[in-house]
Structure formats: C-alpha cells, structure tokens
Design an enzyme around this catalytic site. Structure first.
Site: not given
Length: 338
Positions: A199, A284
């Site tokens: 997205d 992350e």
C-alpha cells in the site's frame, strides 16, 4: 601596439604565477585536516554518479516500456551498468493478505515494479495456500516473480477493533521471503533485498538508489510516524542520528520502507529475521541489529535529504449500499473479480 599587448599579458601571467607559487610555499609545513574535504569530495562524487545512473536508467526504462519488457525468447532485457557490469538484481519482498482492495493495491504496485530493470518480485500471501487471484495477477504483470504463502496464527492477528500498531503485521510473510531467498538465491552475489508493503507509493528513482547496496542502505520515508517524513540524519556522509518522534532511542528508528539489505549479508547471517514478538516500533530493529550498526549504514537519496517513498494507505471502502442490495438479493455478481 600588438607587441605591447602581448608583453602586458605575459607580465600579468608571470606576476599571477609567482603569486600562486609564493602562496603555495607559504602553506608548506602548515597542519591540514584533509579528512573533511576528502569525505565531502567522495560524497559529491557518489552523488554525481548516482544522478548520472538515475537519468540513464530512467531513459532506459522509458525505452523498455515502448519496446516491451521481454525479448522474443522470453528473457529479460535488463542490460547492464554504464561501465559494462551486469545490474544487481533487486528482490522485492511484499507481504499481502486478502481484502477488498488487495487486487487494486497489487496492480498499482506491479505497474511501478515493471518499469524497474533487473527486479524479481517475491509476493508472500498471508494464507494457508496460494490464491488464484494473486497467481493471475503475477502471471499478467510481466514481472519475474515468485508466489509464496505463510499463514499468520489467529493469536497474532489484529481484531477489527484493534489499532493497527498493536501487533506487528506481515512478519511471518517477510521471514518466509527471506527463507526462500536463502534457499534458492544464495549464489546471487551482489543482489539486494527490499521489503515493500503493497500500500506504499514508490518512486522509480528509489530502486536505482538501493541497487548498489553493499550492506544496509537507508533513506527517508514520507508521511510516516505522524511526521512529514522520518529518516536518518547524515553528517559528513555518515548517519549521525535519526529524525523521528516515536522512541528515538530505538537501535534503528526507521520505517520498513526506509532500508534495503544486501542478499549476501542476509545469507551470511542465517539467524537474522524479523521478531514476531517485537514491541511496538521495534520490528525493523529486530532484523537490523543482527546485520549492522548505525555507523555502518549507507545513506542514499542525496544524503537522506530526498523523499522517494511514501507511507500511503488506501481508505477502507464503505460497502453500505452493497449490504443493502445483498439483503434484497440484488448484490453484485460474486463472479466478477474486484
């Protein structure tokens, strides 16, 4: 008159030369910290080479769109670098899941990726088995691709009422992509891995910025973390800190879209993976702490001053009228794939 002019010019040249020589002699023995100048020169050279490659690749991509991406024999016309080196492959790992806007999101992303030379799309579905919708989309995309799947257990999924940040998403799918690359592409030295959500919005320039990653390259991401952009702060060609509002003390306070990793680095660290139990904002970091340090990060995008990817999000469609028609037995034809 002509001789006078020549004599004057010669005299001026002689005086200027002597002045330069005297200045140079006066500097002998003076201490000089040349590191700053060398770093600046090297960084400027890197920026100019990156700009040159970016312009040439953009022109090459436009030519490829006109001529068709594939040769008659079915191979990719990926060409090479301007100095004759073959282009390193970019493996784009994208987690995806079934929802009303899935096909629209993937179609938009495919139309970007197909313009990038030497790219392989690894699309990983959050499902018990691969879907026909994704298979048809990949087959029609013109991209080199691999379709994978990995189902997220119900305990790890968000409820409809949960905020999006409550649990990390796409973790098992990204790890499935990493495992496939280690198993099937370990010999592809020089290749780069990028984790691209379906997205987001990506500039074509971003992929050329990451292509020559040696370890872990980084850049800013727009419209994320409640900020206009979020990303590394670079001083003298090195990452010195991070511009972020949420927990800046995190090891790597950057967005998933803000870094790429060399495949060789992932292969040489077989235990490196995303942690499905990572705390909010640490997903992350859970991968990167096993691979590198902040000092080793490779800044891209003009020393992290240019935004080439945006953390966009499609609005959830409102289906109130569809629900009304379904109750009346007049709902949209379910055989039409949306």
């Amino acid at each position: 008159m002509a001789r006078l002019r020549l004599k004057s010019l010669f005299l001026l040249y002689f005086v200027a030369s002597c002045g330069g020589l005297l200045y140079a002699l006066s500097q002998l023995g003076q201490s000089c910290d040349c590191r700053t100048h060398l770093v600046a020169a090297e960084q400027r050279e890197s920026e100019l080479l990156s700009e040159l490659r970016r312009v040439r690749r953009a022109a090459r991509a436009r030519d490829r769109v006109g001529a068709g991406r594939r040769d008659d024999d079915g191979g990719d016309d990926d060409g090479g670098d301007d100095d004759g080196r073959p282009l390193p492959t970019i493996y784009v790992v994208t987690p995806t899941y079934a929802r009303l806007v899935q096909k629209a999101e993937l179609t938009r992303l495919a139309h970007t990726l197909v313009l990038v030379p030497a790219l392989h799309w690894v699309l990983v579905e959050d499902a018990e088995e691969p879907s026909a919708l994704v298979r048809r989309l990949l087959e029609g995309s013109g991209l080199e691709h691999t379709q994978l799947h990995a189902a997220t257990p119900s305990r790890m999924k968000l409820a409809d009422s949960d905020p999006r940040w409550l649990k990390p998403r796409g973790v098992l799918q990204r790890n499935r992509g990493i495992a496939w690359l280690r198993e099937h592409r370990a010999a592809d030295t020089g290749a780069v891995v990028y984790f691209a959500d379906d997205d987001n919005t990506y500039s074509l320039e971003l992929f050329e910025e990451m292509r020559w990653t040696r370890g872990v390259s980084v850049w800013p991401v727009g419209l994320v973390g409640g900020l206009r952009f979020e990303g590394p702060v670079v001083v003298e060609g090195r990452v010195a800190s991070f511009h972020t509002a949420w927990r800046p003390e995190r090891p790597f306070p950057i967005d998933m879209a803000g870094f790429a990793v060399s495949l060789s680095l992932l292969v040489s660290h077989p235990q490196a993976a995303f942690d499905p139990d990572a705390a909010r904002g640490d997903l992350e970091s859970s991968l990167l702490v096993s691979l590198t340090s902040a000092e080793q990060l490779e800044p891209r995008a003009r020393n992290c001053t240019e935004v080439l990817v945006w953390h966009t999000r499609t609005e959830r469609p409102k289906m109130k009228q569809e629900e009304v028609l379904v109750k009346q037995g007049k709902g949209s034809n379910p055989a039409v794939e949306v």
